[in-house]
Scaffold this active site. Structure first.
Site, short mmCIF file in Angstrom:
data_model
loop_
_atom_site.label_atom_id
_atom_site.label_comp_id
_atom_site.label_asym_id
_atom_site.label_seq_id
_atom_site.Cartn_x
_atom_site.Cartn_y
_atom_site.Cartn_z
N ASP A 1 49.70 42.78 31.85
CA ASP A 1 49.64 41.57 32.67
C ASP A 1 49.42 41.98 34.12
O ASP A 1 50.07 42.92 34.61
CB ASP A 1 50.94 40.78 32.55
CG ASP A 1 50.69 39.27 32.48
OD1 ASP A 1 49.62 38.85 32.92
OD2 ASP A 1 51.57 38.55 31.98
N HIS B 1 43.37 38.78 40.17
CA HIS B 1 44.66 38.39 39.62
C HIS B 1 44.98 39.07 38.30
O HIS B 1 46.05 38.83 37.73
CB HIS B 1 44.71 36.87 39.45
CG HIS B 1 44.73 36.13 40.76
ND1 HIS B 1 45.89 35.71 41.36
CD2 HIS B 1 43.72 35.76 41.58
CE1 HIS B 1 45.60 35.09 42.50
NE2 HIS B 1 44.29 35.11 42.66
#
Length: 743
Positions: free
Chosen positions: A381, A172
């Site tokens: 991110d 992730h």
């Protein structure tokens, strides 16, 4: 139907004790929201499971957890299986290696990355603890889906005990470029990659992350890749991008939520006549919070006309408050907020409304719905679901200002993309967003919303699990050609019952592993003894059929009672005889080819030329994988043009390009051997494209085996060179068969 076992560092629920009271609260985070939503909607399509189980650690004692279970404080609709690591080990695993090493390095902050051996040791221990718990729970047919950077060693730990299990892994966070990943100590980076390759399917958010992983695996583990597939040990592993979605409908339904509507209305009334900019992020150095404030300050300085006409609601979600550096970061940000408000605010207006707290769902949705622009500008991110949630929540207005360094940027091109460290660019983006016509806002939102509605969290999960199921089917088909135990027994029996036998063996990549330089692949005692023993079998002819030159084969194997074919068939020496040449070309052709190969040696560091009597070869095994392959394609095209309409051919081998005479190949040589010995049992093993010629010639007359996973004309495959010698030793067991005793 099988069961689905989702494995993450933390469970979706935390148990807290306050005196005699036990309370349960839902954990925050994108993974929890995504998977919990999937668990709650069993009819969402995709693979169906008999049961869904969530395995993760909990920050509470076994006693408190058991009490919460007995009181019915945990939701009954989710099967939860806790893991209980001790606090000290967990702290070194989580705050140490996971968030002190992997998190900063993978987010491109090498300067604050820690490299402490005790942290990696704790990381191994906790991953092993997870493996133990999963092995206790596992039932044949279960699908195991491991999540995120805290558990990168777990897939391989499970694979060692469950070789046939269906295991997926999803990362992730970003996977960094090889130049950053290689900063890890050698044992650690190798262990992490091998750990991940225990999975069948590896999922990443973006194409770049997939390529970064493949590059690191090629450079560090020397694996072979084809497109997004990796051949590792005895399995084909697939890597692919699966950009995580959100529960889109949940945020659309929130537009009709009474509480969210009331909060949204009150916000719009409070800030009547002002544009609202909203930002929400967890407290973390990767989020670029300070840069975000600098961009807003630059906006107020560059566009003074917006003063008293805009308000920035700046919400930080508490995170890792126990870590000193995070507390210091919060202090610096709050000072920056005070400075901006002190400089620009008036008696009637404050540009920044700062909050440091968690947001309820309704409050978050109300802020999304009210905001004229969302300022989401992390420095790095993996995805960023806040950006997607904001777009999903917009009804008839809204502009997303998004950092180009987020994974979401690759999907949301209609956003106003910015470099988060460029304050002037951020300021300009804010002005663009606040002055964008409503029609353009709605067009941009419509495109992004359609995309988010189609690839929502349920689609994301189903896509991953369906891909995993498809891959397992492909793996099973590949296994059909693998030389298994029963087939090996049949081959050995056929050898034992044959009157005349012949064994054809390639050398490099078959009898011996490839080396950096051809001269280093000298046969060891084990290989020499095995060949001697095979040749000593009655009625058995052993032929070494290699691309090696005659002199080398003679030096290495000349004392053995075997036959030798050198340079793919240019030279043949039957035992007890002299070398015979099949070459009819004068060697002057090399003078035309050699300069071209020399040019490519200078253009590709690590490549070299090997010259044999009838062959010129350009090797690129020791080069950078991508550079070597690219240069090999360029050289191949040039060689094909140079040799057109000549008696020469270009052979594209295993990390080597060879030029030799047409008509000289292993297929022709294998046919000569077949004609000479007329065996009623023939075994042929090779590993290269050059061996395909003899596989095609002998397919109906011999047991043909290719080492490796490539598409082949051979009947069977062995996965690796290390399996060849153990396989050949099986034929020595046929020594006392009735047929051999008749001699």
């Amino acid at each position: 139907m099988s069961r689905l076992m989702v494995v993450s560092n933390r469970l979706p629920y935390a148990v807290e004790r306050n005196g005699a009271d036990i309370t349960v609260r839902q954990s925050s985070g994108g993974l929890v929201s995504a998977v919990k939503s999937y668990f709650e909607k069993p009819g969402a399509g995709g693979p169906q499971f008999e049961q869904k189980i969530w395995v993760g650690s909990v920050d509470t004692s076994r006693e408190d957890w058991q009490e919460a279970v007995e009181r019915g404080a945990l939701p009954a609709d989710t099967v939860i299986e806790p893991v209980f690591p001790d606090r000290e080990t967990y702290d070194q695993y989580y705050n140490g290696f996971a968030n002190g090493t992997i998190w900063p390095l993978f987010h491109y902050f090498p300067s604050i990355t820690q490299f402490r051996k005790e942290h990696f040791t704790a990381y191994e221990k906790v991953n092993a603890l997870f493996a133990e718990r999963i092995l206790e729970l596992y039932q044949p047919g279960d699908v195991i889906w491991v999540h995120d950077y805290q558990l990168m060693l777990l897939p391989q730990m499970l694979r060692e005990h469950l070789p046939d299990a269906s295991i997926g892994f999803f990362l992730h966070i970003p996977f960094p470029s090889y130049e950053l990943f290689r900063l890890l100590p050698t044992p650690w980076k190798g262990a992490l990659l091998r750990g991940l390759l225990g999975a069948d399917l590896l999922g990443f958010h973006t194409y770049d992350y997939v390529q970064h992983f493949l590059q690191s695996a090629k450079m560090i583990l020397k694996v072979e890749t084809q497109f997004n597939n990796i051949q590792y040990e005895s399995r084909m592993i697939r890597t692919d991008l699966f950009p995580i979605g959100i529960d889109y409908q949940k945020f659309r339904d929130a537009l009709l939520n009474d509480l969210a509507a009331r909060i949204s209305t009150s916000l719009e009334q409070k800030f009547m006549g002002q544009k609202i900019i909203f930002s929400v992020d967890r407290l973390d150095y990767t989020k670029g919070l300070s840069y975000r404030l600098e961009g807003f300050q630059a906006f107020l300085e560059k566009y003074p006309q917006w003063r008293e006409k805009v308000v920035f609601i700046f919400n930080i979600v508490p995170s890792r408050a126990e870590i000193r550096s995070y507390a210091d970061m919060r202090h610096r940000i709050e000072q920056q907020v005070s400075k901006i408000n002190g400089k620009f605010s008036s008696l009637h207006w404050q540009p920044l409304i700062y909050r440091y707290n968690h947001l309820d769902f309704e409050e978050l949705c109300a802020l999304y719905q009210s905001a004229d622009a969302a300022l989401i500008t992390p420095l790095r991110d993996g995805m960023n679901l806040v950006a997607k949630e904001y777009v999903a929540s917009c009804l008839d207005k809204g502009v997303l200002i998004l950092s180009e360094l987020t994974g979401a940027a690759s999907e949301m091109g209609e956003a106003v993309l910015v470099n988060p460290t460029d304050a002037e660019e951020v300021a300009e983006a804010i002005h663009t967003a606040l002055t964008m016509p409503l029609t353009e806002q709605r067009n941009r939102l419509s495109l992004m919303q359609r995309r988010l509605a189609h690839y929502d969290v349920h689609h994301w999960i189903n896509d991953f699990l369906e891909s995993l199921g498809t891959l397992k089917t492909v793996q099973e088909k590949e296994q059909a050609n693998i030389l298994d135990g029963p087939t090996t027994t049949q081959v050995v029996e056929a050898f034992a019952n044959a009157e005349k036998r012949c064994i054809l063996l390639d050398y490099d990549g078959t009898l011996a592993p490839y080396q950096k330089l051809p001269s280093l692949a000298v046969p060891g005692k084990e290989v020499l003894q095995l060949l001697r023993d095979l040749a000593a079998q009655p009625h058995t002819e052993v032929v070494i059929i290699s691309g090696r030159d005659a002199a080398t084969l003679g030096d290495w194997l000349g004392e053995l009672p075997v036959h030798m074919v050198a340079e793919h068939g240019a030279f043949i020496r039957y035992q007890g005889e002299e070398w015979q040449t099949q070459n009819t070309l004068a060697p002057e052709w090399k003078d035309q080819i050699r300069p071209l190969m020399e040019l490519f040696v200078t253009r590709c560091v690590g490549s070299f030329i090997e010259e044999k009597a009838s062959t010129l070869a350009w090797h690129y095994r020791n080069t950078h994988p991508d550079l070597g392959f690219t240069r090999s394609r360029e050289l191949r095209n040039s060689l094909l043009q140079l040799t057109a309409n000549t008696a020469l051919q270009v052979i594209d081998g295993n990390k080597v390009l060879e030029v030799r005479q047409i008509g000289i190949d292993k297929g022709t040589s294998a046919q000569r051997v077949l004609d000479r010995f007329s065996p009623d049992f023939m075994l042929c093993i090779g590993d290269d494209t050059t061996d395909e010629d003899m596989f095609r010639v002998l397919r109906d007359r011999a047991v043909t085996i290719r080492v490796g996973h490539a598409k082949t004309a051979a009947r069977y495959n062995l996965w690796a060179q290390t399996q060849v010698l153990p396989f050949l030793r099986r034929f020595l067991q046929a020594r006392n068969s009735p047929v051999t005793d008749r001699s």
